[in-house]
Design an enzyme around this catalytic site. Sequence first.
Site, PDB file in Angstrom:
ATOM      1  N   SER A 139       0.850  -1.190   0.000  1.00 46.96           N
ATOM      2  CA  SER A 139       0.000   0.000   0.000  1.00 46.96           C
ATOM      3  C   SER A 139       0.881   1.233   0.000  1.00 46.96           C
ATOM      4  CB  SER A 139      -0.891   0.007   1.250  1.00 46.96           C
ATOM      5  OG  SER A 139      -1.531   1.260   1.415  1.00 46.96           O
ATOM      6  N   TYR A 152      -1.660  -1.041  10.300  1.00 43.51           N
ATOM      7  CA  TYR A 152      -1.768  -1.227   8.846  1.00 43.51           C
ATOM      8  C   TYR A 152      -0.486  -0.770   8.161  1.00 43.51           C
ATOM      9  CZ  TYR A 152      -3.854  -0.953   4.153  1.00 43.51           C
ATOM     10  OH  TYR A 152      -4.137  -1.108   2.810  1.00 43.51           O
TER      11      TYR A 152
END
Length: 253
Positions: A139, A152
């Site tokens: 990401s 995350y």
Amino acid sequence: MSERTAIITGGAAGIGRGLTLHFARNGWRAVALDRDEQALAELRDLVPESQFLAIPCDVGAEKDVLQAFERIAAWTNAAHLLVNNAGIADPFCGPLEDLSLDRWQGWVDASLTSAFLCSREALPLLRAGAPAAIVNISSTRALQSEPDCFAYAAAKGGLCALTHAMAVSLGPEIRVNSVLPGWIETGPWQRSDRRSEPEHSREDRAQHPVGRVGRVEDIVDAVAWLAGEGAGFVTGQEIVVDGGMTRRMIYAD
């Protein structure tokens, strides 16, 4: 592309669904690992049975992964692509002082531990299918952050580090790269009862130098390229697919 096999974790919804359908419809045999059995069942109706193996699996749990790869090895004697796509979609965990170890571990296991476990178990099949490729879906939050995304961001950053570590160790038989999606609209790629067609505002589109929000197809195209001969000299790399969003400077009003 005939008779090549791709294994996709988190392969039943979102980016994973797009990847599974792409490979299964383009001459590959596709294996989708996912916890969502309803989403897997829907995929079975969309691709030829001979081209597709759906396995319910929590890829962050070692026992599940071992059982899944026993089934894969019984279905095919070689694999040519592993896409470690699984993860928790929602990046927000709240204030650091309120983040429990169990919740932290959930994000880490979903993205990073799963990639380790599945890559380890896939190695015999990938070596049998060499030259082969692993693509880790990280990401842009591995590179920049919003508030309260600690677990995350750490998991996705770790996935980038795992990428170059594996690339150095597993070559030349297996190339390993990561794709870092930015804002990708996955609403149309969910299972039927969760599907949506969001409308993006002018401000949403304007955040991206290309003038639009990302599509699942953008990530599918990047992974397909990394899996192919045209990327034969590419390994250990982080490929950012974000419409230029991380390159744009944003000023406070």
